[in-house]
Design a protein around this motif. Sequence first.
Motif, PDB file in Angstrom:
ATOM      1  N   ASN A  57       9.786  24.442  17.219  1.00  0.00           N
ATOM      2  CA  ASN A  57       9.023  23.566  18.107  1.00  0.00           C
ATOM      3  C   ASN A  57       7.631  23.373  17.515  1.00  0.00           C
ATOM      4  O   ASN A  57       6.834  24.321  17.462  1.00  0.00           O
ATOM      5  N   SER A  58       7.325  22.163  17.089  1.00  0.00           N
ATOM      6  CA  SER A  58       6.037  21.899  16.430  1.00  0.00           C
ATOM      7  C   SER A  58       4.856  22.130  17.371  1.00  0.00           C
ATOM      8  O   SER A  58       3.741  22.387  16.909  1.00  0.00           O
ATOM      9  N   LEU A  59       5.081  22.056  18.697  1.00  0.00           N
ATOM     10  CA  LEU A  59       3.983  22.253  19.638  1.00  0.00           C
ATOM     11  C   LEU A  59       3.518  23.706  19.679  1.00  0.00           C
ATOM     12  O   LEU A  59       2.452  24.000  20.222  1.00  0.00           O
ATOM     13  N   LEU A  60       4.303  24.624  19.136  1.00  0.00           N
ATOM     14  CA  LEU A  60       3.922  26.033  19.105  1.00  0.00           C
ATOM     15  C   LEU A  60       3.282  26.431  17.783  1.00  0.00           C
ATOM     16  O   LEU A  60       3.017  27.607  17.549  1.00  0.00           O
ATOM     17  N   ALA A  61       3.014  25.466  16.913  1.00  0.00           N
ATOM     18  CA  ALA A  61       2.358  25.766  15.639  1.00  0.00           C
ATOM     19  C   ALA A  61       0.895  26.150  15.878  1.00  0.00           C
ATOM     20  O   ALA A  61       0.338  25.920  16.955  1.00  0.00           O
ATOM     21  N   ALA A  62       0.292  26.745  14.867  1.00  0.00           N
ATOM     22  CA  ALA A  62      -1.123  27.098  14.957  1.00  0.00           C
ATOM     23  C   ALA A  62      -1.981  25.838  14.900  1.00  0.00           C
ATOM     24  O   ALA A  62      -1.506  24.765  14.518  1.00  0.00           O
ATOM     25  N   ASP A  63      -3.241  25.952  15.266  1.00  0.00           N
ATOM     26  CA  ASP A  63      -4.172  24.831  15.241  1.00  0.00           C
ATOM     27  C   ASP A  63      -5.215  25.034  14.147  1.00  0.00           C
ATOM     28  O   ASP A  63      -5.905  26.060  14.119  1.00  0.00           O
ATOM     29  N   LEU A  64      -5.311  24.061  13.262  1.00  0.00           N
ATOM     30  CA  LEU A  64      -6.424  24.007  12.318  1.00  0.00           C
ATOM     31  C   LEU A  64      -7.509  23.152  12.972  1.00  0.00           C
ATOM     32  O   LEU A  64      -7.310  21.961  13.197  1.00  0.00           O
ATOM     33  N   VAL A  65      -8.639  23.753  13.286  1.00  0.00           N
ATOM     34  CA  VAL A  65      -9.674  23.057  14.045  1.00  0.00           C
ATOM     35  C   VAL A  65     -10.899  22.796  13.169  1.00  0.00           C
ATOM     36  O   VAL A  65     -11.067  23.383  12.101  1.00  0.00           O
ATOM     37  N   GLY A  66     -11.741  21.891  13.652  1.00  0.00           N
ATOM     38  CA  GLY A  66     -12.987  21.600  12.959  1.00  0.00           C
ATOM     39  C   GLY A  66     -12.842  20.762  11.723  1.00  0.00           C
ATOM     40  O   GLY A  66     -13.766  20.689  10.902  1.00  0.00           O
ATOM     41  N   LEU A  67     -11.705  20.098  11.541  1.00  0.00           N
ATOM     42  CA  LEU A  67     -11.515  19.243  10.377  1.00  0.00           C
ATOM     43  C   LEU A  67     -12.091  17.852  10.649  1.00  0.00           C
ATOM     44  O   LEU A  67     -12.092  17.372  11.776  1.00  0.00           O
ATOM     45  N   HIS A  68     -12.577  17.228   9.605  1.00  0.00           N
ATOM     46  CA  HIS A  68     -13.124  15.869   9.719  1.00  0.00           C
ATOM     47  C   HIS A  68     -12.513  15.008   8.618  1.00  0.00           C
ATOM     48  O   HIS A  68     -13.159  14.703   7.611  1.00  0.00           O
ATOM     49  N   PRO A  69     -11.255  14.620   8.802  1.00  0.00           N
ATOM     50  CA  PRO A  69     -10.579  13.832   7.763  1.00  0.00           C
ATOM     51  C   PRO A  69     -11.145  12.424   7.684  1.00  0.00           C
ATOM     52  O   PRO A  69     -11.759  11.930   8.642  1.00  0.00           O
ATOM     53  N   PRO A  70     -10.955  11.767   6.572  1.00  0.00           N
ATOM     54  CA  PRO A  70     -11.426  10.385   6.454  1.00  0.00           C
ATOM     55  C   PRO A  70     -10.637   9.470   7.382  1.00  0.00           C
ATOM     56  O   PRO A  70      -9.480   9.735   7.713  1.00  0.00           O
ATOM     57  N   ALA A  71     -11.275   8.409   7.809  1.00  0.00           N
ATOM     58  CA  ALA A  71     -10.605   7.434   8.666  1.00  0.00           C
ATOM     59  C   ALA A  71      -9.504   6.743   7.880  1.00  0.00           C
ATOM     60  O   ALA A  71      -9.687   6.349   6.728  1.00  0.00           O
ATOM     61  N   LEU A  72      -8.341   6.645   8.505  1.00  0.00           N
ATOM     62  CA  LEU A  72      -7.230   5.974   7.837  1.00  0.00           C
ATOM     63  C   LEU A  72      -7.507   4.482   7.717  1.00  0.00           C
ATOM     64  O   LEU A  72      -8.033   3.862   8.639  1.00  0.00           O
ATOM     65  N   LYS A  73      -7.159   3.948   6.588  1.00  0.00           N
ATOM     66  CA  LYS A  73      -7.280   2.507   6.374  1.00  0.00           C
ATOM     67  C   LYS A  73      -5.876   1.921   6.247  1.00  0.00           C
ATOM     68  O   LYS A  73      -5.298   1.915   5.161  1.00  0.00           O
ATOM     69  N   PRO A  74      -5.309   1.528   7.378  1.00  0.00           N
ATOM     70  CA  PRO A  74      -3.933   1.023   7.329  1.00  0.00           C
ATOM     71  C   PRO A  74      -3.805  -0.137   6.350  1.00  0.00           C
ATOM     72  O   PRO A  74      -4.648  -1.029   6.297  1.00  0.00           O
ATOM     73  N   ARG A  75      -2.770  -0.110   5.596  1.00  0.00           N
ATOM     74  CA  ARG A  75      -2.499  -1.201   4.678  1.00  0.00           C
ATOM     75  C   ARG A  75      -0.993  -1.431   4.623  1.00  0.00           C
ATOM     76  O   ARG A  75      -0.200  -0.489   4.706  1.00  0.00           O
ATOM     77  N   ALA A  76      -0.630  -2.665   4.525  1.00  0.00           N
ATOM     78  CA  ALA A  76       0.778  -3.020   4.468  1.00  0.00           C
ATOM     79  C   ALA A  76       1.298  -2.856   3.035  1.00  0.00           C
ATOM     80  O   ALA A  76       0.589  -3.139   2.067  1.00  0.00           O
ATOM     81  N   VAL A  77       2.523  -2.400   2.925  1.00  0.00           N
ATOM     82  CA  VAL A  77       3.193  -2.261   1.636  1.00  0.00           C
ATOM     83  C   VAL A  77       4.338  -3.265   1.603  1.00  0.00           C
ATOM     84  O   VAL A  77       5.220  -3.237   2.473  1.00  0.00           O
ATOM     85  N   PHE A  78       4.321  -4.157   0.622  1.00  0.00           N
ATOM     86  CA  PHE A  78       5.347  -5.191   0.494  1.00  0.00           C
ATOM     87  C   PHE A  78       6.197  -4.913  -0.739  1.00  0.00           C
ATOM     88  O   PHE A  78       5.667  -4.595  -1.815  1.00  0.00           O
ATOM     89  N   MET A  79       7.513  -5.024  -0.588  1.00  0.00           N
ATOM     90  CA  MET A  79       8.441  -4.795  -1.701  1.00  0.00           C
ATOM     91  C   MET A  79       9.437  -5.953  -1.754  1.00  0.00           C
ATOM     92  O   MET A  79      10.517  -5.891  -1.153  1.00  0.00           O
ATOM     93  N   PRO A  80       9.075  -7.030  -2.460  1.00  0.00           N
ATOM     94  CA  PRO A  80      10.002  -8.163  -2.580  1.00  0.00           C
ATOM     95  C   PRO A  80      11.030  -7.913  -3.677  1.00  0.00           C
ATOM     96  O   PRO A  80      10.844  -7.057  -4.557  1.00  0.00           O
ATOM     97  N   TYR A  81      12.119  -8.642  -3.625  1.00  0.00           N
ATOM     98  CA  TYR A  81      13.116  -8.555  -4.681  1.00  0.00           C
ATOM     99  C   TYR A  81      13.737  -9.930  -4.914  1.00  0.00           C
ATOM    100  O   TYR A  81      13.786 -10.781  -4.021  1.00  0.00           O
ATOM    101  N   VAL A  82      14.199 -10.148  -6.110  1.00  0.00           N
ATOM    102  CA  VAL A  82      14.920 -11.362  -6.493  1.00  0.00           C
ATOM    103  C   VAL A  82      16.062 -10.948  -7.408  1.00  0.00           C
ATOM    104  O   VAL A  82      15.856 -10.181  -8.358  1.00  0.00           O
ATOM    105  N   THR A  83      17.267 -11.417  -7.125  1.00  0.00           N
ATOM    106  CA  THR A  83      18.420 -11.132  -7.986  1.00  0.00           C
ATOM    107  C   THR A  83      19.103 -12.444  -8.350  1.00  0.00           C
ATOM    108  O   THR A  83      19.171 -13.371  -7.547  1.00  0.00           O
ATOM    109  N   LEU A  84      19.593 -12.493  -9.559  1.00  0.00           N
ATOM    110  CA  LEU A  84      20.280 -13.680 -10.064  1.00  0.00           C
ATOM    111  C   LEU A  84      21.549 -13.237 -10.772  1.00  0.00           C
ATOM    112  O   LEU A  84      21.513 -12.358 -11.633  1.00  0.00           O
ATOM    113  N   GLY A  85      22.673 -13.817 -10.373  1.00  0.00           N
ATOM    114  CA  GLY A  85      23.941 -13.494 -11.010  1.00  0.00           C
ATOM    115  C   GLY A  85      24.627 -14.753 -11.499  1.00  0.00           C
ATOM    116  O   GLY A  85      24.697 -15.755 -10.789  1.00  0.00           O
TER     117      GLY A  85
END
Length: 269
Positions: A57-85
């Motif tokens: 149960n992840s809710l029973l894990a220990a707590d790491l406190v006092g951390l100040h992580p960088p703000a997430l900068k959401p970015r989209a990941v695009f993976m196009p493809y083209v096939t020719l037969g």
Amino acid sequence: WKGAAVRTPDGWTAEMAIPFSILRYPPGQTTFGFDVGRFLAKEQLTLTCPNAGRPWNSLLAADLVGLHPPALKPRAVFMPYVTLGVGEGTHRFDAGLDMQYRLPSGLTALGSLNPDFSQIEQVVEPISFSYTERWLPEVRPFFMTGTDVYFPGARSFYSRRIQDFDLGLKAFGTIGNDTYGLLDALSYGSENSLAGAWRHQFTPNFYGRLLVVNHDQPGEPGNLVCGLETSRTWRRPNGGDNIWTVLYPAGSYELGGSRWSPPGAPASV
């Protein structure tokens, strides 16, 4: 992430560096759950610190406190493809696009337009003379991502029945005490498959989850399945008990439980 280990006179020491960029967390997050696990192959034992119970149960894990992580900068990941037969008197051209986007809230969104599953190594099906449908594991990334945690199980939603689709959308993640999962695969003019789940964690040892699966196909009867799942765990220093139920509006239900004990003591399921 990176890791390294070295033997010492007292045993061994390991260090790991986990970049925040591979984690999902909401803005302003300063506390993170932390749990360390080790599998002892010789004794066939799994050890965790702190003890997060069994099932884990992840809710029973220990707590790491006092951390100040960088703000997430959401970015989209695009993976196009083209096939020719090109073949004798025939030719084939296909194009498609896969997209992934992590929202600031912690949710992950996926989109797939005209996917090409022919490039994915499939599971080898055994030869079996039976009228019963065989259950095989899913290997296509669009369906695999987040499936085990955020979506209905294979008893309600067997994704391999969806052979192909034109447009697929998927979103999943956890916000506070609520976990969400929604998937829709559409084939224009022929069929639409929908699967969703919402779970609320009332306490670290009790949760409820709503499930819905629907399949629409012209000329076929509607196939809508809903369900309610609950799970309650009682934990003790020397083991614990778990009871779970699944209810369906059609009148069917499942009821089960388990008891676990420390290594060396008998356990029952």
